[in-house]
Motif scaffolding. Structure first.
Motif, PDB file in Angstrom:
ATOM      1  N   GLU A 131      -6.027 -10.312 -17.477  1.00 15.43           N
ATOM      2  CA  GLU A 131      -6.258  -9.736 -18.421  1.00 15.43           C
ATOM      3  C   GLU A 131      -6.953 -10.071 -19.765  1.00 15.43           C
ATOM      4  O   GLU A 131      -7.516  -9.218 -20.546  1.00 15.43           O
ATOM      5  N   ALA A 132      -7.017 -11.391 -20.043  1.00 11.21           N
ATOM      6  CA  ALA A 132      -7.615 -12.000 -21.043  1.00 11.21           C
ATOM      7  C   ALA A 132      -9.002 -11.841 -20.835  1.00 11.21           C
ATOM      8  O   ALA A 132      -9.760 -11.636 -21.845  1.00 11.21           O
ATOM      9  N   GLU A 133      -9.582 -11.990 -19.720  1.00 11.49           N
ATOM     10  CA  GLU A 133     -10.974 -11.805 -19.440  1.00 11.49           C
ATOM     11  C   GLU A 133     -11.427 -10.381 -19.774  1.00 11.49           C
ATOM     12  O   GLU A 133     -12.513 -10.274 -20.225  1.00 11.49           O
ATOM     13  N   ILE A 134     -10.680  -9.495 -19.354  1.00 14.84           N
ATOM     14  CA  ILE A 134     -11.090  -8.013 -19.674  1.00 14.84           C
ATOM     15  C   ILE A 134     -10.947  -7.799 -21.174  1.00 14.84           C
ATOM     16  O   ILE A 134     -11.827  -6.970 -21.610  1.00 14.84           O
ATOM     17  N   ALA A 135      -9.973  -8.511 -21.738  1.00 15.72           N
ATOM     18  CA  ALA A 135      -9.638  -8.034 -23.195  1.00 15.72           C
ATOM     19  C   ALA A 135     -10.939  -8.551 -24.303  1.00 15.72           C
ATOM     20  O   ALA A 135     -11.307  -8.170 -24.979  1.00 15.72           O
ATOM     21  N   LYS A 136     -11.348  -9.991 -23.538  1.00 13.90           N
ATOM     22  CA  LYS A 136     -12.340 -10.539 -24.306  1.00 13.90           C
ATOM     23  C   LYS A 136     -13.632  -9.620 -24.214  1.00 13.90           C
ATOM     24  O   LYS A 136     -14.314  -9.454 -25.028  1.00 13.90           O
ATOM     25  N   GLY A 141     -17.433  -5.411 -27.005  1.00 15.35           N
ATOM     26  CA  GLY A 141     -18.231  -4.021 -27.153  1.00 15.35           C
ATOM     27  C   GLY A 141     -18.700  -3.358 -25.869  1.00 15.35           C
ATOM     28  O   GLY A 141     -19.290  -2.437 -25.744  1.00 15.35           O
ATOM     29  N   ASN A 142     -18.208  -4.194 -24.768  1.00 16.38           N
ATOM     30  CA  ASN A 142     -18.466  -3.664 -23.353  1.00 16.38           C
ATOM     31  C   ASN A 142     -17.651  -2.263 -23.212  1.00 16.38           C
ATOM     32  O   ASN A 142     -16.604  -2.501 -23.612  1.00 16.38           O
ATOM     33  N   THR A 143     -18.377  -1.419 -22.415  1.00 17.36           N
ATOM     34  CA  THR A 143     -17.550  -0.230 -22.204  1.00 17.36           C
ATOM     35  C   THR A 143     -16.899  -0.566 -20.978  1.00 17.36           C
ATOM     36  O   THR A 143     -16.976  -1.534 -20.016  1.00 17.36           O
ATOM     37  N   TYR A 144     -15.797   0.335 -20.711  1.00 14.31           N
ATOM     38  CA  TYR A 144     -15.182   0.187 -19.067  1.00 14.31           C
ATOM     39  C   TYR A 144     -16.054   0.197 -18.214  1.00 14.31           C
ATOM     40  O   TYR A 144     -15.806  -0.532 -17.346  1.00 14.31           O
ATOM     41  N   SER A 174      -6.627   0.243 -29.284  1.00 14.81           N
ATOM     42  CA  SER A 174      -7.690  -0.778 -28.508  1.00 14.81           C
ATOM     43  C   SER A 174      -8.264  -1.636 -29.560  1.00 14.81           C
ATOM     44  O   SER A 174      -8.567  -2.836 -29.334  1.00 14.81           O
ATOM     45  N   LYS A 175      -8.394  -1.053 -30.927  1.00 17.71           N
ATOM     46  CA  LYS A 175      -9.169  -1.657 -31.728  1.00 17.71           C
ATOM     47  C   LYS A 175      -8.231  -2.774 -32.556  1.00 17.71           C
ATOM     48  O   LYS A 175      -8.801  -3.816 -32.466  1.00 17.71           O
ATOM     49  N   ASP A 176      -6.952  -2.779 -32.059  1.00 16.52           N
ATOM     50  CA  ASP A 176      -5.934  -3.836 -32.367  1.00 16.52           C
ATOM     51  C   ASP A 176      -6.200  -4.764 -31.543  1.00 16.52           C
ATOM     52  O   ASP A 176      -6.000  -6.094 -31.749  1.00 16.52           O
ATOM     53  N   ILE A 177      -6.378  -4.494 -30.294  1.00 18.44           N
ATOM     54  CA  ILE A 177      -6.551  -5.573 -29.294  1.00 18.44           C
ATOM     55  C   ILE A 177      -7.677  -6.414 -29.573  1.00 18.44           C
ATOM     56  O   ILE A 177      -7.839  -7.766 -29.346  1.00 18.44           O
ATOM     57  N   LYS A 179      -9.191  -6.996 -32.583  1.00 16.01           N
ATOM     58  CA  LYS A 179      -8.568  -8.011 -33.631  1.00 16.01           C
ATOM     59  C   LYS A 179      -7.950  -9.289 -33.199  1.00 16.01           C
ATOM     60  O   LYS A 179      -8.252 -10.085 -33.604  1.00 16.01           O
ATOM     61  N   ILE A 180      -7.033  -9.002 -32.434  1.00 13.44           N
ATOM     62  CA  ILE A 180      -6.253 -10.273 -31.621  1.00 13.44           C
ATOM     63  C   ILE A 180      -7.193 -10.928 -30.859  1.00 13.44           C
ATOM     64  O   ILE A 180      -7.051 -12.048 -31.045  1.00 13.44           O
ATOM     65  N   ILE A 181      -8.009 -10.577 -30.275  1.00  8.36           N
ATOM     66  CA  ILE A 181      -8.743 -11.180 -29.112  1.00  8.36           C
ATOM     67  C   ILE A 181      -9.846 -12.122 -29.887  1.00  8.36           C
ATOM     68  O   ILE A 181     -10.072 -13.437 -29.704  1.00  8.36           O
ATOM     69  N   ILE A 182     -10.283 -11.350 -30.881  1.00  4.27           N
ATOM     70  CA  ILE A 182     -11.552 -12.071 -31.602  1.00  4.27           C
ATOM     71  C   ILE A 182     -10.990 -13.396 -32.214  1.00  4.27           C
ATOM     72  O   ILE A 182     -11.594 -14.347 -32.551  1.00  4.27           O
ATOM     73  N   THR A 183      -9.578 -13.374 -32.932  1.00  2.77           N
ATOM     74  CA  THR A 183      -8.929 -14.320 -33.444  1.00  2.77           C
ATOM     75  C   THR A 183      -8.471 -15.330 -32.766  1.00  2.77           C
ATOM     76  O   THR A 183      -7.980 -16.358 -33.194  1.00  2.77           O
ATOM     77  N   THR A 184      -8.014 -15.087 -31.723  1.00  4.88           N
ATOM     78  CA  THR A 184      -7.293 -15.905 -30.802  1.00  4.88           C
ATOM     79  C   THR A 184      -7.800 -16.604 -29.459  1.00  4.88           C
ATOM     80  O   THR A 184      -7.614 -17.379 -29.056  1.00  4.88           O
TER      81      THR A 184
END
Length: 185
Positions: A131-136, A141-144, A174-177, A179-184
């Motif tokens: 999940e972390a890998e996919i979220a990252k 900006g990668n598409t599905y 998904s935009k919120d994901i 924001k969280i992933i970029i900062t964490t």
């Protein structure tokens, strides 16, 4: 509390926490009397960073009988360890997204803080390695389709995993994901 509110926190040299809310003309000290803000931030920490919240519960367990003060101590410490700079670039809290900052330890006298890496710069909870890998990947900006091709899993699986991440982190978009992933991560 309105989930579209934005807050910037900074720690003064004496260790007190100041809070600046978008649209409110004054900067005020974050005190134990800020019940609504304390409850809101405590809820975000508990949901999104449960390991940090549990560690702080243990740290401040002696104050547990006074529930309001106990919760305030948890939030105050989390803020001091993650939102110390008054940077003006982004708000520390935007809606339900916490923008964790890399700051100098406010507990300078504790060179080996036992909460280092648990409370400061915590990782979002409950995400599996996949999940972390996919979220990252999604956050860059990668598409599905691009993600599914690179990882060798179906487009619908990617979509389902991103939906599961939103549910785990109690996020609405998904935009919120991102924001969280970029900062964490």
């Amino acid at each position: 509390m309105n989930c579209t509110r934005k807050f910037e926190f900074y720690v003064s040299p004496d260790g007190s926490v100041k809070v600046d809310e978008e649209g409110v003309p004054i900067v005020k000290e974050f005190t134990e009397q800020e019940h609504e803000l304390t409850d809101f931030v405590a809820n975000l920490i508990e949901r999104q960073y449960p390991s940090a919240y549990k560690a702080l519960e243990i740290e401040y367990r002696a104050s547990m009988p006074n529930k309001r003060f106990f919760k305030f101590l948890i939030v105050h410490r989390f803020i001091r360890c993650n939102f110390g700079k008054f940077d003006g670039l982004t708000y520390d809290i935007e809606g339900e997204v916490l923008h964790i900052e890399d700051i100098a330890c406010p507990l300078k006298w504790k060179n080996d803080c036992p909460l280092k890496g648990i409370v400061c710069r915590p990782r979002p909870f409950g995400l599996t390695k996949r999940e972390a890998e996919i979220a990252k990947m999604a956050s860059t900006g990668n598409t599905y389709e691009e993600i599914s091709e690179e990882l060798g899993i179906s487009h619908s699986t990617i979509k389902n995993i991103l939906q599961k991440i939103k549910e785990k982190l109690h996020l609405s978009t998904s935009k919120d994901i991102t924001k969280i992933i970029i900062t964490t991560l």
